[in-house]
Scaffold this active site. Structure first.
Site: not given
Ligand code: SAH
Ligand code: SF4
Length: 346
Positions: A83, A339
């Site tokens: 996605e 995110c």
């Molecule tokens: N793997 C990397 C990038 C992808 S995740 C990482 O973890 O940073 C992308 C972003 O989404 C990251 O900032 C992560 O902290 C955030 N994220 C993941 N799950 C989330 C959720 N349920 N609510 C808000 N942010 C979330």
């Protein structure tokens, strides 16, 4: 489009070098979805190319929209799906790009983490997500203005890229670097370093390596707790790279690059929103003047954790402690394109 494969192919046909330049320019322009449309090439060449190479390595199989966000489900050549999201921030258009099919790190709050890891994306598949959106924007623009030519010759295009889609970018290092080179190149997508952001869960050796590259690309870290035991529960990778080691790497980064480092924190009810968590967060933020907090309201994930109700209280304490932070607006929650909501269950 895989540039080295097409280059070899064109060489095998003994075509003049300018043909390659034409094709590459057309490809990055975002105006074409296949070679047949490239009318500046001989018809025979266009037909042969279309028979041998799909112009894009990704194919749309579903598209969901809200007013300011679009999420596309894309199919890769081997049938895997990813996605990618287009976010309209009014002043600019940003793409949230994926770097892996799934993710091996299994963070408890993240939909992608629940999928497990399938494979790394190639650099071509990473870049093609952006070209896919440029195609989409140009087509939509042309449909709206019911002309193939934009009056001012200006088309909407992706102005920023955040590697915050599916997967952990620093676990797909080589392809990420290749993709970044293409995205930044004048002959590629020509995006400035400051328009690119990478978010990592905290792969310590890669943070050093990234700091040593000393680019102006933005770096974000998914922190989510400044207490080791809590972070280990939320993000199993914290068992491998502990907070003290991670912090040493982050200080190295800010010292080496003199750039801000964005720490991401999503308050989750009864997990990381206790007073001792807020105190530890504030202490950590004060340890480096280049640390900047992105407070993210937790996006709901099926069977997942519950957003904290203490967001306002946390903000009050941050302000009282003179901490600069931003509360990230979450676009696209209703189509699960925010995110941590990217997952392709089929
Ligand atoms: N793997 C990397 C990038 C992808 S995740 C990482 O973890 O940073 C992308 C972003 O989404 C990251 O900032 C992560 O902290 C955030 N994220 C993941 N799950 C989330 C959720 N349920 N609510 C808000 N942010 C979330
Ligand atoms: Fe992977 Fe990032 Fe999701 Fe964690 S938050 S599971 S590292 S994509």
């Amino acid at each position: 489009m895989d540039l080295s494969t097409i280059t070899k192919y064109l060489q095998s046909l003994s075509l003049p070098a300018f043909r390659r330049r034409q094709i590459v320019k057309n490809y990055f322009s975002g105006h074409f979805t296949n070679f047949t449309q490239m009318t500046d090439l001989p018809l025979e060449l266009r037909t042969t190319l279309d028979q041998n190479f799909p112009l894009l390595s990704v194919k749309e199989i579903n598209l969901l929209s809200t007013t300011n966000s679009q999420k596309a489900l894309l199919k890769l050549k081997d049938g895997q799906k990813i996605e990618t999201v287009l976010l309209d921030y009014h002043d600019w258009l940003s793409v949230c790009a994926s770097t892996q099919v799934g993710c091996p790190l299994g963070c408890k709050f993240c939909a992608t983490g629940k999928m497990g890891f399938i494979r790394n994306l190639t650099s071509e598949e990473i870049v093609d997500q952006i070209i896919f959106w440029n195609n989409y924007l140009i087509n939509r623009h042309c449909e709206k203005s019911s002309t193939k030519q934009s009056p001012q010759g200006g088309y909407p295009y992706v102005g920023r890229v955040a590697f915050m889609g599916m997967g952990e970018p620093f676990l797909n290092w080589d392809n990420l670097i290749l993709a970044l080179n293409t995205i930044r190149s004048r002959d590629g997508l020509n995006l400035g370093n400051r328009k690119i952001s990478i978010s990592t869960a905290g792969i310590v050796p890669r943070i050093y390596e990234f700091a040593d590259l000393n680019t102006e690309i933005n770096l974000a870290l998914s922190l989510h707790s400044a207490i080791q035991s809590t972070r280990e529960i939320l993000m199993p990778i914290a068992q491998k790279y502990s907070l003290p080691d991670l912090l040493t790497a982050l200080h190295y980064y800010t010292h080496k690059t003199s750039r801000q480092l964005f720490l991401e924190f999503a308050p989750i009810a009864d997990i990381n929103d206790a007073q001792k968590e807020i105190d530890a967060l504030i202490k950590l933020l004060k340890s480096d003047k280049l640390f900047f907090l992105n407070l993210i309201p937790l996006n709901p994930v099926k069977g997942g954790l519950v957003p904290s109700t203490k967001l306002k209280l946390i903000e009050k304490q941050l302000t009282a402690a003179h901490i600069d932070y931003s509360l990230r607006h979450s676009l696209g929650q209703s189509i699960n394109s925010a995110c941590g909501q990217l997952a392709t269950f089929s």
